[in-house]
Enzyme design. Structure first.
Site, PDB file in Angstrom:
ATOM      1  N   LYS A  10       0.754  -1.179   0.164  1.00 55.52           N
ATOM      2  CA  LYS A  10      -0.113   0.432   0.002  1.00 55.52           C
ATOM      3  C   LYS A  10       0.996   1.318   0.057  1.00 55.52           C
ATOM      4  CE  LYS A  10      -1.597   1.827   3.226  1.00 55.52           C
ATOM      5  NZ  LYS A  10      -2.217   2.382   4.796  1.00 55.52           N
ATOM      6  N   ARG A  15       2.913   6.284  -2.999  1.00 53.26           N
ATOM      7  CA  ARG A  15       4.019   6.854  -3.532  1.00 53.26           C
ATOM      8  C   ARG A  15       4.391   6.784  -4.814  1.00 53.26           C
ATOM      9  NH1 ARG A  15       4.551   5.675   2.201  1.00 53.26           N
ATOM     10  NH2 ARG A  15       5.163   6.463   2.966  1.00 53.26           N
ATOM     11  N   GLN A 157       4.344   9.955   7.618  1.00 53.84           N
ATOM     12  CA  GLN A 157       3.051  10.624   5.923  1.00 53.84           C
ATOM     13  C   GLN A 157       3.745  12.050   6.194  1.00 53.84           C
ATOM     14  OE1 GLN A 157      -0.452   9.423   6.722  1.00 53.84           O
ATOM     15  NE2 GLN A 157       0.649   7.137   6.548  1.00 53.84           N
ATOM     16  N   ASP A 300       2.978  -0.387  12.464  1.00 54.90           N
ATOM     17  CA  ASP A 300       2.173  -1.086  11.861  1.00 54.90           C
ATOM     18  C   ASP A 300       2.170  -2.705  12.057  1.00 54.90           C
ATOM     19  OD1 ASP A 300       1.266   1.570  11.040  1.00 54.90           O
ATOM     20  OD2 ASP A 300       1.466   0.821   8.592  1.00 54.90           O
ATOM     21  N   LYS A 327      -4.164   5.877  14.748  1.00 61.95           N
ATOM     22  CA  LYS A 327      -4.096   5.417  13.166  1.00 61.95           C
ATOM     23  C   LYS A 327      -5.800   5.309  13.354  1.00 61.95           C
ATOM     24  CE  LYS A 327       0.388   4.341  12.957  1.00 61.95           C
ATOM     25  NZ  LYS A 327       1.380   4.423  11.798  1.00 61.95           N
ATOM     26  N   ARG A 372      -6.143  -4.010   9.874  1.00 68.25           N
ATOM     27  CA  ARG A 372      -4.892  -4.051  11.051  1.00 68.25           C
ATOM     28  C   ARG A 372      -5.584  -5.107  12.300  1.00 68.25           C
ATOM     29  NH1 ARG A 372      -1.069  -3.961   7.418  1.00 68.25           N
ATOM     30  NH2 ARG A 372      -0.653  -1.887   6.757  1.00 68.25           N
TER      31      ARG A 372
END
Length: 415
Positions: A10, A15, A157, A300, A327, A372
């Site tokens: 992802k 990007r 980010q 993550d 998150k 997740r």
């Protein structure tokens, strides 16, 4: 040995879409991730007037170095943090008025460090409701560039969005970063910018880490997206707790993604790990050692470790993961609450969680619509049959076929 094909990353797909849209020419992305997040990013580009052609295993993007093709646009970012943070930076380099909104979940997530930085660079930007959150509107007239200071201790980010913007500015950017979390993701960004023709200088100074981004734009290229290392963590963890072996092709010692370092955590817990040139194999015997581990740079995968921690022989303490609280949900608290519901003893602090050994009982996992959380506790279910989820479909964010892939794995292993 069981080989598992993992969908594309992802982070890399997002990007690559930005870089392709900003580049001079047509870029072909090979094996990009097709999920709710990445499709939302592609639709956001289309709303801004970029041409994106999507086939099953390749996407073609016609770049526009001058910015969006339309002068006004409304962009809905869904749940995607990369979409909500990267696309405003891309639009700022153009000329026009662009409004960005997102889901209720994404509206709760902060964006203030990035929007403050864009304002510091002269971008006319306002938050339409809550300051520091979506929705936001910017009136773009290009970005001159220059120097700025950024705190990226909440999310890497913010820094990635500014790095990607840098070559589209008139004078380039000099970014001094005072704090940085999930640093390996910045390594991904810099490596990918290099593939699109931009070399960023990086140095440590007494005032922080400094990134010098030249102006001049990007060149189009063909780009192959590697499998998602965060997604691979669930299958590596599954092998560890089920006493089986799994190989993920396409993720080897030269992989860009820092989250592949999750297998080193498993190695410390006594699991056999073999990282080859183009694949990684994990083999477990069902036993795990307790440990204390700093997961700041691979946060993550914190839920993955938390979900298998009860099966360790001693406590598992995960430290320096405060950013997991901002998150898709407060992941640290979500893991703690679900484990406690399963009868596991858990202690938490602002940036740590400690999980004690136990035999989890089956419950309906409160997912908070976080992909997740679902995928992590699916691994727990290998040794705790009967676990269910209040929103199993939220895996569409990054891996729409997760449940089918995990069911095939269980069938092959007979668990």
């Amino acid at each position: 040995m069981t080989a598992v094909e993992i969908p594309g990353s992802k982070s890399i797909t997002a990007r690559a879409l930005f870089l392709a849209a900003a580049a001079d020419g047509v870029t072909t992305l090979h094996r990009p991730l097709a999920s709710d997040d990445t499709e939302g990013f592609a639709q956001g580009l289309a709303a801004l007037g970029y041409e994106v052609e999507r086939a099953a295993d390749r996407w073609r993007v016609t770049g526009r170095p001058s910015g969006p093709a339309v002068e006004t646009a409304e962009v809905y970012c869904r749940d995607g943090a990369t979409t909500a943070r990267f696309l405003p930076a891309l639009a700022a380099a153009g000329r026009g008025t662009y409004r960005f909104d997102a889901s209720a979940q994404m509206r709760r997530r902060p964006v203030a460090p990035l929007t403050r930085a864009l304002r510091e660079l002269g971008v006319d930007l306002r938050h339409d409701e809550a300051e520091g959150h979506h929705p936001l509107t910017l009136v773009a007239d290009g970005v001159r560039g220059g120097g700025l200071t950024l705190d990226a201790g909440e999310s890497s980010q913010y820094l990635t969005a500014l790095l990607l913007l840098g070559p589209l500015t008139r004078d380039g950017l000099r970014i001094t970063v005072t704090r940085l979390v999930s640093a390996p993701y910045i390594g991904i960004t810099l490596a990918m910018m290099r593939e699109f023709g931009v070399e960023v200088k990086r140095e440590r100074t007494s005032g922080g880490e400094v990134f010098e981004v030249p102006s001049g734009g990007y060149r189009a290229t063909g780009y192959a997206v590697e499998p998602d290392a965060s997604t691979a963590s669930y299958f590596f963890a599954a092998a560890a707790v089920a006493g089986r072996e799994v190989t993920v092709p396409g993720l080897g010692r030269d992989a860009l993604q820092g989250d592949l370092r999750f297998v080193e955590v498993l190695r410390r817990m006594g699991v056999r790990v073999d990282i080859g040139s183009d694949r990684t194999t994990v083999a477990g015997d069902g036993t795990l050692n307790g440990l204390t581990v700093n997961m700041r740079d691979i946060s993550d995968t914190m839920p993955t470790l938390a979900a298998i921690a009860p099966f360790a022989s001693g406590p598992v303490r995960i430290e320096d993961v405060h950013n997991t609280r901002v998150k898709e949900c407060d992941r640290l608290e979500a893991c703690a609450a679900n484990l406690r519901a399963m009868g596991i003893t858990v202690a938490t602090g602002d940036d740590w969680i400690e999980i004690h050994p136990g035999a989890p009982r089956p419950v309906e996992v409160a997912t908070h619509s976080d992909h997740r959380i679902v995928m992590s506790f699916a691994v727990t279910s290998l040794r705790t049959p009967g676990i269910t989820f209040d929103d199993p479909g939220c895996v569409r964010k990054t891996f729409p076929g997760f449940h089918e892939a995990f069911a095939r794995l269980r069938s092959q292993w007979g668990v």
